[in-house]
Write a protein that holds these residues in place. Structure first.
Motif, PDB file in Angstrom:
ATOM      1  N   VAL A 152      23.690   4.561 -16.827  1.00  0.00           N
ATOM      2  CA  VAL A 152      22.318   4.691 -17.288  1.00  0.00           C
ATOM      3  C   VAL A 152      21.388   4.734 -16.075  1.00  0.00           C
ATOM      4  O   VAL A 152      21.505   3.923 -15.165  1.00  0.00           O
ATOM      5  N   ARG A 153      20.490   5.695 -16.088  1.00  0.00           N
ATOM      6  CA  ARG A 153      19.536   5.824 -14.992  1.00  0.00           C
ATOM      7  C   ARG A 153      18.162   5.394 -15.493  1.00  0.00           C
ATOM      8  O   ARG A 153      17.634   5.954 -16.444  1.00  0.00           O
ATOM      9  N   PHE A 154      17.591   4.388 -14.839  1.00  0.00           N
ATOM     10  CA  PHE A 154      16.259   3.921 -15.209  1.00  0.00           C
ATOM     11  C   PHE A 154      15.228   4.768 -14.488  1.00  0.00           C
ATOM     12  O   PHE A 154      15.276   4.924 -13.277  1.00  0.00           O
ATOM     13  N   LYS A 155      14.293   5.310 -15.250  1.00  0.00           N
ATOM     14  CA  LYS A 155      13.256   6.145 -14.657  1.00  0.00           C
ATOM     15  C   LYS A 155      12.001   5.314 -14.452  1.00  0.00           C
ATOM     16  O   LYS A 155      11.626   4.540 -15.317  1.00  0.00           O
ATOM     17  N   ASN A 156      11.400   5.518 -13.307  1.00  0.00           N
ATOM     18  CA  ASN A 156      10.234   4.728 -12.926  1.00  0.00           C
ATOM     19  C   ASN A 156       9.063   5.619 -12.576  1.00  0.00           C
ATOM     20  O   ASN A 156       9.213   6.817 -12.357  1.00  0.00           O
ATOM     21  N   ARG A 157       7.906   5.000 -12.503  1.00  0.00           N
ATOM     22  CA  ARG A 157       6.702   5.629 -11.988  1.00  0.00           C
ATOM     23  C   ARG A 157       6.193   4.747 -10.855  1.00  0.00           C
ATOM     24  O   ARG A 157       6.365   3.527 -10.881  1.00  0.00           O
ATOM     25  N   TYR A 158       5.591   5.394  -9.877  1.00  0.00           N
ATOM     26  CA  TYR A 158       5.073   4.682  -8.710  1.00  0.00           C
ATOM     27  C   TYR A 158       3.561   4.835  -8.693  1.00  0.00           C
ATOM     28  O   TYR A 158       3.049   5.949  -8.644  1.00  0.00           O
ATOM     29  N   LEU A 159       2.863   3.706  -8.740  1.00  0.00           N
ATOM     30  CA  LEU A 159       1.406   3.702  -8.802  1.00  0.00           C
ATOM     31  C   LEU A 159       0.836   3.364  -7.422  1.00  0.00           C
ATOM     32  O   LEU A 159       1.183   2.321  -6.857  1.00  0.00           O
ATOM     33  N   LEU A 160       0.023   4.255  -6.887  1.00  0.00           N
ATOM     34  CA  LEU A 160      -0.649   4.016  -5.615  1.00  0.00           C
ATOM     35  C   LEU A 160      -1.963   3.301  -5.924  1.00  0.00           C
ATOM     36  O   LEU A 160      -2.801   3.826  -6.652  1.00  0.00           O
ATOM     37  N   VAL A 161      -2.132   2.114  -5.372  1.00  0.00           N
ATOM     38  CA  VAL A 161      -3.253   1.248  -5.703  1.00  0.00           C
ATOM     39  C   VAL A 161      -4.110   1.030  -4.465  1.00  0.00           C
ATOM     40  O   VAL A 161      -3.597   0.763  -3.382  1.00  0.00           O
ATOM     41  N   GLU A 162      -5.429   1.154  -4.640  1.00  0.00           N
ATOM     42  CA  GLU A 162      -6.378   0.873  -3.570  1.00  0.00           C
ATOM     43  C   GLU A 162      -7.125  -0.405  -3.912  1.00  0.00           C
ATOM     44  O   GLU A 162      -7.570  -0.584  -5.044  1.00  0.00           O
ATOM     45  N   TYR A 210       5.327  -1.409  -1.366  1.00  0.00           N
ATOM     46  CA  TYR A 210       4.653  -1.236  -0.080  1.00  0.00           C
ATOM     47  C   TYR A 210       3.240  -1.787  -0.174  1.00  0.00           C
ATOM     48  O   TYR A 210       2.590  -1.684  -1.207  1.00  0.00           O
ATOM     49  N   TYR A 211       2.771  -2.383   0.923  1.00  0.00           N
ATOM     50  CA  TYR A 211       1.373  -2.805   1.018  1.00  0.00           C
ATOM     51  C   TYR A 211       0.926  -2.711   2.471  1.00  0.00           C
ATOM     52  O   TYR A 211       1.607  -3.201   3.364  1.00  0.00           O
ATOM     53  N   SER A 212      -0.210  -2.052   2.693  1.00  0.00           N
ATOM     54  CA  SER A 212      -0.777  -1.924   4.031  1.00  0.00           C
ATOM     55  C   SER A 212      -2.148  -2.596   4.064  1.00  0.00           C
ATOM     56  O   SER A 212      -3.088  -2.117   3.437  1.00  0.00           O
ATOM     57  N   PRO A 213      -2.283  -3.712   4.816  1.00  0.00           N
ATOM     58  CA  PRO A 213      -3.585  -4.360   4.896  1.00  0.00           C
ATOM     59  C   PRO A 213      -4.628  -3.526   5.629  1.00  0.00           C
ATOM     60  O   PRO A 213      -5.811  -3.585   5.310  1.00  0.00           O
ATOM     61  N   SER A 214      -4.221  -2.725   6.626  1.00  0.00           N
ATOM     62  CA  SER A 214      -5.215  -1.936   7.350  1.00  0.00           C
ATOM     63  C   SER A 214      -5.785  -0.818   6.503  1.00  0.00           C
ATOM     64  O   SER A 214      -6.946  -0.466   6.649  1.00  0.00           O
ATOM     65  N   LEU A 215      -4.979  -0.249   5.614  1.00  0.00           N
ATOM     66  CA  LEU A 215      -5.456   0.832   4.755  1.00  0.00           C
ATOM     67  C   LEU A 215      -5.888   0.325   3.380  1.00  0.00           C
ATOM     68  O   LEU A 215      -6.499   1.062   2.613  1.00  0.00           O
ATOM     69  N   MET A 242      -9.129  -3.271  -8.118  1.00  0.00           N
ATOM     70  CA  MET A 242      -7.935  -2.490  -7.812  1.00  0.00           C
ATOM     71  C   MET A 242      -7.993  -1.190  -8.605  1.00  0.00           C
ATOM     72  O   MET A 242      -8.083  -1.219  -9.828  1.00  0.00           O
ATOM     73  N   ASN A 243      -7.937  -0.074  -7.892  1.00  0.00           N
ATOM     74  CA  ASN A 243      -7.983   1.244  -8.528  1.00  0.00           C
ATOM     75  C   ASN A 243      -6.655   1.950  -8.333  1.00  0.00           C
ATOM     76  O   ASN A 243      -6.154   2.020  -7.209  1.00  0.00           O
ATOM     77  N   VAL A 244      -6.111   2.499  -9.405  1.00  0.00           N
ATOM     78  CA  VAL A 244      -4.926   3.338  -9.298  1.00  0.00           C
ATOM     79  C   VAL A 244      -5.415   4.744  -8.954  1.00  0.00           C
ATOM     80  O   VAL A 244      -6.149   5.356  -9.720  1.00  0.00           O
ATOM     81  N   THR A 251       4.787   9.787  -3.860  1.00  0.00           N
ATOM     82  CA  THR A 251       3.693   8.821  -3.764  1.00  0.00           C
ATOM     83  C   THR A 251       3.361   8.516  -2.311  1.00  0.00           C
ATOM     84  O   THR A 251       2.186   8.427  -1.941  1.00  0.00           O
ATOM     85  N   GLN A 252       4.396   8.386  -1.464  1.00  0.00           N
ATOM     86  CA  GLN A 252       4.159   8.161  -0.038  1.00  0.00           C
ATOM     87  C   GLN A 252       3.467   9.355   0.599  1.00  0.00           C
ATOM     88  O   GLN A 252       2.580   9.194   1.442  1.00  0.00           O
ATOM     89  N   LYS A 253       3.850  10.544   0.176  1.00  0.00           N
ATOM     90  CA  LYS A 253       3.226  11.758   0.709  1.00  0.00           C
ATOM     91  C   LYS A 253       1.734  11.793   0.355  1.00  0.00           C
ATOM     92  O   LYS A 253       0.885  12.091   1.194  1.00  0.00           O
ATOM     93  N   PHE A 254       1.420  11.476  -0.894  1.00  0.00           N
ATOM     94  CA  PHE A 254       0.017  11.425  -1.304  1.00  0.00           C
ATOM     95  C   PHE A 254      -0.726  10.326  -0.555  1.00  0.00           C
ATOM     96  O   PHE A 254      -1.877  10.508  -0.146  1.00  0.00           O
ATOM     97  N   ALA A 255      -0.075   9.165  -0.361  1.00  0.00           N
ATOM     98  CA  ALA A 255      -0.705   8.046   0.350  1.00  0.00           C
ATOM     99  C   ALA A 255      -1.031   8.430   1.788  1.00  0.00           C
ATOM    100  O   ALA A 255      -2.095   8.067   2.304  1.00  0.00           O
TER     101      ALA A 255
END
Length: 199
Positions: A2-12, A107-112, A147-149, A159-163
């Motif tokens: 079984v493959r679990f499908k996920n979504r990745y939310l980029l949060v500011e 992932y979390y970046s304090p500078s960004l 916090m904004n998605v 998601t990393q590419k968009f970030a």
């Protein structure tokens, strides 16, 4: 298998001292007889000052420095528990049980001030809502946090590419006060157009 499908939310994340304002400026009103001191929030500075008084700005904390100070106090673990507690508070045991297996902070970046939160595909809107309802994170030492998605991706790579593109746009619009020599911008590497020109 079984493959679990996920979504990745980029949060500011956006930290605030008071609800609706990002920093506090202390103004001293100088009259002929006395010197009164009052604290005025940045959002209230648009009031008309029609009196013939002189106003002197005394040591206010800049918005960029305040944002960075609050952001560096957080970790991926703090962000995870803030989201998890929000889900549990607003959606109860059913809400937390539906996302428990997949929910994590990747992932979390304090500078960004951005982070990536993984959520199950079937319930990512529940996680998105819980993220939007967060108003405080105790470890940040700010009174309020918003916090904004800003992006939802099917893979962590997209998601990393968009970030990266988002961070590049944000940093290129003006150097941050805590990053005057643009080291963060240089760490992001060349843009897609610069890579095409190099080939």
């Amino acid at each position: 298998m079984v493959r679990f499908k996920n979504r990745y939310l980029l949060v500011e994340l956006d930290f605030r001292n008071e609800y609706g304002s990002t920093s506090t400026i202390t103004l001293h009103q100088q009259t002929d007889d006395q010197l009164d001191s009052a604290t005025v929030h940045a959002s209230k500075l648009s009031l008309s000052l029609s009196h013939s008084h002189q106003y002197i700005v005394r040591g206010g904390v800049s918005d960029e420095a305040f944002q960075y100070q609050c952001a560096k106090n957080l970790t991926t673990r703090n962000l995870y528990f803030a989201v998890r507690n929000s889900i549990e508070y607003h959606f109860g045991d059913v809400g937390i049980a539906s996302v428990q297996n997949s929910l994590t902070t990747k992932y979390y970046s304090p500078s960004l001030r951005i982070g990536i939160v993984r959520a199950p595909r079937d319930h990512y809107r529940l996680v998105w809502t819980a993220i939007s309802l967060i108003t405080t994170i105790k470890e940040s030492k700010a009174k309020y946090v918003r916090m904004n998605v800003i992006h939802v991706g099917g893979t962590i790579r997209s998601t990393q590419k968009f970030a990266l593109e988002y961070a590049r746009q944000r940093l290129s619009s003006g150097p941050a006060k805590h990053d005057p020599d643009n080291t963060l911008l240089s760490m992001l590497g060349p843009t897609g157009e610069e890579q095409k020109k190099a080939v």
